[in-house]
Write a protein that holds these residues in place. Structure first.
Motif, PDB file in Angstrom:
ATOM      1  N   MET A  29     -10.464  -0.169   3.390  1.00 13.91           N
ATOM      2  CA  MET A  29      -9.667  -1.006   2.507  1.00 13.91           C
ATOM      3  C   MET A  29      -8.185  -0.788   2.829  1.00 13.91           C
ATOM      4  O   MET A  29      -7.756   0.328   3.134  1.00 13.91           O
ATOM      5  CB  MET A  29      -9.955  -0.638   1.045  1.00 13.91           C
ATOM      6  CG  MET A  29      -9.381  -1.593   0.021  1.00 13.91           C
ATOM      7  SD  MET A  29      -9.804  -1.093  -1.686  1.00 13.91           S
ATOM      8  CE  MET A  29     -11.577  -1.370  -1.677  1.00 13.91           C
ATOM      9  N   ARG A  38      -4.137  -0.338   2.364  1.00 12.39           N
ATOM     10  CA  ARG A  38      -3.338   0.501   1.474  1.00 12.39           C
ATOM     11  C   ARG A  38      -2.012  -0.161   1.156  1.00 12.39           C
ATOM     12  O   ARG A  38      -1.491  -0.929   1.955  1.00 12.39           O
ATOM     13  CB  ARG A  38      -3.043   1.844   2.120  1.00 12.39           C
ATOM     14  CG  ARG A  38      -3.942   3.000   1.716  1.00 12.39           C
ATOM     15  CD  ARG A  38      -5.346   2.833   2.176  1.00 12.39           C
ATOM     16  NE  ARG A  38      -6.083   4.095   2.044  1.00 12.39           N
ATOM     17  CZ  ARG A  38      -7.359   4.226   2.302  1.00 12.39           C
ATOM     18  NH1 ARG A  38      -8.052   3.175   2.719  1.00 12.39           N
ATOM     19  NH2 ARG A  38      -7.972   5.375   2.157  1.00 12.39           N
ATOM     20  N   SER A  56      -2.164   4.215  -1.559  1.00 14.28           N
ATOM     21  CA  SER A  56      -3.380   4.037  -2.340  1.00 14.28           C
ATOM     22  C   SER A  56      -3.928   2.627  -2.156  1.00 14.28           C
ATOM     23  O   SER A  56      -3.232   1.726  -1.699  1.00 14.28           O
ATOM     24  CB  SER A  56      -3.107   4.291  -3.826  1.00 14.28           C
ATOM     25  OG  SER A  56      -2.490   3.169  -4.428  1.00 14.28           O
ATOM     26  N   THR A  57      -5.175   2.444  -2.570  1.00 17.45           N
ATOM     27  CA  THR A  57      -5.809   1.127  -2.516  1.00 17.45           C
ATOM     28  C   THR A  57      -5.655   0.370  -3.835  1.00 17.45           C
ATOM     29  O   THR A  57      -6.157  -0.747  -3.962  1.00 17.45           O
ATOM     30  CB  THR A  57      -7.318   1.269  -2.210  1.00 17.45           C
ATOM     31  OG1 THR A  57      -7.942   2.013  -3.268  1.00 17.45           O
ATOM     32  CG2 THR A  57      -7.536   1.992  -0.886  1.00 17.45           C
ATOM     33  N   ILE A  80      -4.096  -3.260  -3.852  1.00 18.05           N
ATOM     34  CA  ILE A  80      -4.889  -4.189  -3.042  1.00 18.05           C
ATOM     35  C   ILE A  80      -6.099  -4.685  -3.819  1.00 18.05           C
ATOM     36  O   ILE A  80      -6.324  -5.889  -3.971  1.00 18.05           O
ATOM     37  CB  ILE A  80      -5.347  -3.515  -1.737  1.00 18.05           C
ATOM     38  CG1 ILE A  80      -4.143  -3.102  -0.880  1.00 18.05           C
ATOM     39  CG2 ILE A  80      -6.274  -4.438  -0.953  1.00 18.05           C
ATOM     40  CD1 ILE A  80      -3.393  -4.211  -0.245  1.00 18.05           C
ATOM     41  N   ILE A  81      -6.876  -3.764  -4.310  1.00 17.14           N
ATOM     42  CA  ILE A  81      -8.129  -4.163  -4.936  1.00 17.14           C
ATOM     43  C   ILE A  81      -7.911  -4.705  -6.345  1.00 17.14           C
ATOM     44  O   ILE A  81      -8.654  -5.576  -6.804  1.00 17.14           O
ATOM     45  CB  ILE A  81      -9.139  -2.986  -4.949  1.00 17.14           C
ATOM     46  CG1 ILE A  81     -10.546  -3.496  -5.211  1.00 17.14           C
ATOM     47  CG2 ILE A  81      -8.718  -1.906  -5.935  1.00 17.14           C
ATOM     48  CD1 ILE A  81     -11.080  -4.445  -4.160  1.00 17.14           C
ATOM     49  N   GLY A 107      -8.848  -6.193   0.812  1.00 17.29           N
ATOM     50  CA  GLY A 107      -9.568  -5.496  -0.246  1.00 17.29           C
ATOM     51  C   GLY A 107     -11.069  -5.529  -0.062  1.00 17.29           C
ATOM     52  O   GLY A 107     -11.777  -4.619  -0.486  1.00 17.29           O
ATOM     53  N   TYR A 165      -6.557   5.170   8.403  1.00 20.62           N
ATOM     54  CA  TYR A 165      -7.629   5.344   7.419  1.00 20.62           C
ATOM     55  C   TYR A 165      -8.942   4.735   7.894  1.00 20.62           C
ATOM     56  O   TYR A 165     -10.004   5.093   7.394  1.00 20.62           O
ATOM     57  CB  TYR A 165      -7.235   4.787   6.042  1.00 20.62           C
ATOM     58  CG  TYR A 165      -6.416   3.538   6.021  1.00 20.62           C
ATOM     59  CD1 TYR A 165      -5.028   3.611   5.883  1.00 20.62           C
ATOM     60  CD2 TYR A 165      -7.009   2.290   6.119  1.00 20.62           C
ATOM     61  CE1 TYR A 165      -4.258   2.451   5.847  1.00 20.62           C
ATOM     62  CE2 TYR A 165      -6.247   1.135   6.088  1.00 20.62           C
ATOM     63  CZ  TYR A 165      -4.875   1.221   5.953  1.00 20.62           C
ATOM     64  OH  TYR A 165      -4.126   0.077   5.918  1.00 20.62           O
ATOM     65  N   THR A 172       2.923  -5.654  -0.635  1.00 27.16           N
ATOM     66  CA  THR A 172       1.749  -4.826  -0.371  1.00 27.16           C
ATOM     67  C   THR A 172       1.339  -4.938   1.087  1.00 27.16           C
ATOM     68  O   THR A 172       1.016  -3.938   1.744  1.00 27.16           O
ATOM     69  CB  THR A 172       0.589  -5.242  -1.283  1.00 27.16           C
ATOM     70  OG1 THR A 172       0.969  -5.039  -2.649  1.00 27.16           O
ATOM     71  CG2 THR A 172      -0.657  -4.433  -0.996  1.00 27.16           C
TER      72      THR A 172
END
Length: 430
Positions: free
Chosen positions: A73, A75, A80-81, A84-85, A92, A153, A320
């Motif tokens: 996913m 970042r 952090s994710t 995005i999510i 995402g 990642y 983002t």
């Protein structure tokens, strides 16, 4: 290091004179917040969505369905994710393309199936077997989109501490691609005899390991002598060199016709220097059409889409994507200054070149840039009736900007359906 050159291809070329592929990338579909917009299907985690889309695209005359992929996913600026999510932003959601395309293969007969698989983590044999299986199940319609991955990642998820440097990743991609081709060739389809009268299942003399001792493959790697198609989308100089050596087709991102023509000309020159015919590589330029029954209706549809975009939300999505803190900037701030500061943050040089061109073409503020990005991820937006859009796309081909097109959508499935009459006009079916 001496690099092998893919001088000949046994892949089936596109049937259309101006091929059109469809990219489906949930939940964004290349239109910011598409999952929130009226009319967009949201059942892309179910097989029925993909079988329905495959059947529709095939009926409408598309040459290929293409699915991007990453192994992690995305970042945000804080690593952090969360952002995005939480917002349904780009990066995402990723489904395994080969699994998805197996569903599509069962529901279609002629649609090419474009699957993204990275060369940075999987052994060549694994890639070769997965793609050969899809190729056989689909009766020769598999296409492998070769990527090297872009973020650490992804490497961490695959058990490595970090990605190799870019140059090394492409050296690995050269080796892996060569070995995948060799593995496919280790079990030619014609060696599978299934001769019940003579009691011969296969010609064992023709099924052998590769020169490096891999294989043989546990199933034929080709269908009637034709292997899967090789796709590539690298836009950096090293990526273009790789495409020039190996690709049967490339997914090209460009802000406009002039930039596309420069990229295609560069690619063709590199192919010639690599000992290949430039005409063996089909370029597919990414565009996002908005088609109506009239030019006026199409413009109205585009305005409706613009009205759905909140500039601040669009800016958060853009920030983002560029790994920036949205609170460090204002909508009225200079887009040029932002791009200079965040260059390299996305890991995609070609994409950032497009954004730079959009800024140079007049998107001077972050607010303006964010809205343009929200509409189509900075791909060209073609607006008008089927006749108008077809004429514009035909002109792009005639001007040497591209050979075909990768179609992105704002509303799925309506955007793909409304584009179908354009495909018919481009290929003389009206």
């Amino acid at each position: 290091m001496s690099l092998a050159v893919h001088t000949t291809s046994t892949a089936i070329p596109f049937a259309s004179s101006i091929p059109c592929a469809a990219m489906i990338f949930p939940p964004l579909f290349q239109f910011a917040g598409a999952w929130r917009q009226p009319g967009n299907r949201a059942d892309w985690l179910r097989a029925g969505f993909w079988s329905d889309m495959g059947q529709q695209l095939e009926t409408d005359g598309y040459d290929m369905l293409f699915i991007p992929d990453a192994l992690a996913m995305a970042r945000g600026h804080d690593g952090s994710t969360d952002a995005i999510i939480a917002t349904g932003a780009k990066g995402g959601i990723y489904l395994d393309p080969v699994t998805v395309m197996s569903t599509v293969a069962a529901a279609t007969n002629s649609l090419r199936l474009g699957c993204t698989i990275s060369t940075s983590f999987l052994p060549p044999y694994d890639i070769a077997r997965r793609m050969a299986t899809l190729h056989q199940l689909s009766n020769g319609r598999a296409a492998w989109n070769i990527v090297t991955s872009a973020y650490d990642y992804e490497a961490i998820n695959m058990g490595l501490p970090e990605l190799e440097p870019k140059d090394e990743r492409y050296r690995t991609a050269d080796r892996v691609t060569r070995e995948v081709l060799d593995v496919w060739a280790s079990f030619p389809h014609e060696a599978l005899l299934i001769d019940t009268a003579a009691g011969r299942f296969a010609d064992a003399d023709r099924i052998r390991p590769t020169a490096t001792g891999i294989g043989p493959l546990t199933l034929p790697g080709d269908v009637r002598g034709q292997r899967p198609m090789l796709l590539q989308a690298g836009a950096s100089p090293i990526g273009l060199d790789f495409a020039a050596r190996w690709a049967d087709a490339t997914f090209m991102v460009a802000a406009d016709t002039s930039q596309a023509r420069r990229i295609r000309t560069d690619l063709r020159s590199r192919a010639a220097r690599a000992g290949r015919s430039p005409d063996d590589i089909t370029t597919l330029m990414g565009v996002q059409p908005v088609v109506g029954t009239t030019d006026e209706e199409a413009q109205a549809k585009l305005q409706q889409q613009k009205d759905l975009i909140d500039p601040w939300t669009a800016w958060q999505d853009l920030a983002t994507l560029f790994r920036a803190d949205p609170n460090d900037w204002e909508l009225a701030d200079s887009a040029e200054d932002f791009l200079k500061r965040q260059r390299g943050a996305t890991g995609a040089a070609g994409f950032e070149n497009i954004v730079a061109q959009v800024v140079a073409d007049g998107a001077t503020t972050l607010g303006a840039l964010a809205v343009i990005g929200a509409l189509a991820q900075f791909k060209p937006i073609l607006v008008g009736s089927a006749e108008t859009v077809a004429q514009e796309m035909q002109a792009m081909v005639e001007q040497g900007a591209t050979d075909g097109f990768m179609i992105m959508a704002t509303v799925v499935p309506e955007s793909f359906t409304s584009f179908a009459p354009v495909i018919a006009r481009l290929n003389g079916r009206t």
